[in-house]
Structure formats: C-alpha cells, structure tokens
Design an enzyme around this catalytic site. Structure first.
Site, PDB file in Angstrom:
ATOM      1  N   GLU A 130      -1.308  66.550  52.478  1.00  0.00           N
ATOM      2  CA  GLU A 130      -2.143  65.414  52.113  1.00  0.00           C
ATOM      3  C   GLU A 130      -1.673  65.295  50.737  1.00  0.00           C
ATOM      4  OE1 GLU A 130      -5.498  66.726  55.141  1.00  0.00           O
ATOM      5  OE2 GLU A 130      -6.256  66.949  52.758  1.00  0.00           O
ATOM      6  N   GLU A 181      -3.612  69.710  62.352  1.00  0.00           N
ATOM      7  CA  GLU A 181      -5.037  69.602  62.676  1.00  0.00           C
ATOM      8  C   GLU A 181      -5.474  69.765  64.196  1.00  0.00           C
ATOM      9  OE1 GLU A 181      -4.622  68.568  58.621  1.00  0.00           O
ATOM     10  OE2 GLU A 181      -3.675  67.920  60.413  1.00  0.00           O
TER      11      GLU A 181
END
Length: 262
Positions: A116, A136
């Site tokens: 990220e 995820e």
C-alpha cells in the site's frame, strides 16, 4: 531499536522501515510516526524529495497481526474498529496530498501495508528480489489505504482484478511489465539508483513538481477541459514565480539553476 529511521542528505529525506528481523512488519505506532514525519517534511523547505526503503531483505511484509488482533477478536465495537481503520487510512491521504514527490525503493517483499505504501508513492523502483502481494482474499480481509482506487489506475482494471482476486505473488519483472514499477535493478544497485533519481528531482523547481503531482492525482477523475484549465492555472502560478525567472536565466547562462520554491 528504532522502528523507523530518518535522515536527510542533499535535500532528500530518507525514511527506512527498520524491523529487519520480522521483515519490517508495521507496528501500530509506525503509522503515526510516518504521519508525523510527513508533516515535518511538508513544513521543511530544505527537503524536496522523500525516499522510502526497507532495512534488510524486505520493504515491508505488512502489519504486525499481534498488534491488530483486537480488530478481529470481538473485543471492539464496529464503530471503534471503523475509527481505528480510518486512522490507518490516513497514511495514503497524507502521502498523496504531500506536495513533494515520494520515491519507494522496494528491495524485497512488499505485502499488505508494504504494498500500500509502495503504490501510494509517486515513483517506484525495485530490486530483482522484490515481490508484491495483495493477498487480502487469502486471509478473509479486504484492501485498505486506497488500493481499490490506486492499483487499477497504475496497472489497469483487468490486471488489478486478477492480482487482487487471486492474491498471487507478483515478481519484480512482472511488476515492471504491468507498470507497477518503472525499473528493476540488481540489489546492489538499487539504492544508488534511487538516490540518483531523488537528486535529479531535488534539483527541479519545487512549485512545478508540486503542480505535476497534484494535477496527476486529479486527472483520472476529470475531463480533458477540466485538466487543461488546471494546466492553465498551474502555468500562471509558475509565470508569477521567482523560480521561472531563475530557470530561464540559468538556461541562457548555461548553468545549473538554483530553485528556491518561490
């Protein structure tokens, strides 16, 4: 040992994630440390560029799950969890809105918050040993820190869908091919190249770089006419600056310009 190291050289702020024994996974406190550093850097006119890197053999392998287990064990209300997640999301907001360019030199694995932070940077280069994962779905989680917004804009909707739905590992070469990074280098050359890019940016006009970053981030959500209007306003701001005069004089005098960001 300090979790995040900070130093400056040649108008460059160098931030190092410094938990090499655990692949630089983030503690909760590291989010606030980064936010504080970005605020400090924004106010410091002597800093023109930020360089992010990881100590050891990883950029960052994500967040320390021991420190965020309370989000998943039922001890928090949904509103408490929402507030804490929003605090973590502030990292991308600060990076994207920071008026100075950010370079990530990805030396190894970049997963979760590591990935990220990388895609929230303006320029990403990587070593041959680097890899990325948006995994995820393999943990029953969901993306945070603007991945759903930034990743499709970097690599396209189709590729973003594939890497997020599969959670597959992306090698440095594949990341280069899909546009996630711009250069792949031997590990021993990564920091030298990152510093060369950072020095090149630091030599440029700060106002111009700020405008480029700001308009680039807005351009995907605007039509052509709106972007051209922003270009007009940006050019007018440059015309009114001392830096434009310095840039023209330096060109005519065949010397390196010395910009002041004014």
């Amino acid at each position: 040992m300090t979790d995040i190291l900070y130093e400056t050289q040649d108008q460059i702020a160098i931030i190092t994630f410094n938990r090499p024994d655990v692949l630089n996974v983030f503690r909760r406190s590291m989010f606030q440390t980064l936010l504080d550093l970005f605020e400090k850097i924004e106010k410091d006119d002597s800093i023109r560029v930020i360089l992010l890197m990881g100590a050891g053999r990883a950029f960052s392998a994500g967040i320390d799950l021991d420190e965020v287990s309370h989000l998943f064990d039922g001890t928090m209300t949904m509103e408490q969890a929402r507030a804490e997640l929003n605090e973590m999301q502030e990292l991308t907001r600060r990076m994207v809105n920071l008026p100075k360019p950010i370079i990530s030199a990805i030396n190894g694995v970049a997963v979760g918050v590591g990935a990220e932070v990388a895609i929230s940077s303006d320029i990403r280069i990587a070593s041959q040993m680097a890899s990325f994962e948006f995994a995820e779905v393999k943990r029953g989680l969901f993306e945070t820190n603007g991945v759903m917004h930034r990743l499709p804009r970097l690599i396209g909707m189709g590729r973003a869908a594939q890497v997020m739905l599969t959670g597959e590992r992306i090698s440095a070469r594949s990341a280069l091919d899909m546009g996630l990074i711009t250069r792949v280098l031997p590990t021993e050359m990564l920091m030298r190249e990152a510093l060369e890019i950072a020095r090149a940016l630091a030599a440029n006009a700060p106002i111009s770089m700020r405008l480029v970053k700001q308009v680039l981030h807005k351009s995907y959500d605007l039509d052509l006419e709106s972007v051209m209007q922003l270009e007009t306003e940006g050019t007018l701001e440059c015309i009114a600056s001392e830096d434009l005069k310095e840039g023209v004089m330096a060109f005519l005098e065949k010397r390196v310009p010395i910009y002041k960001g004014k």
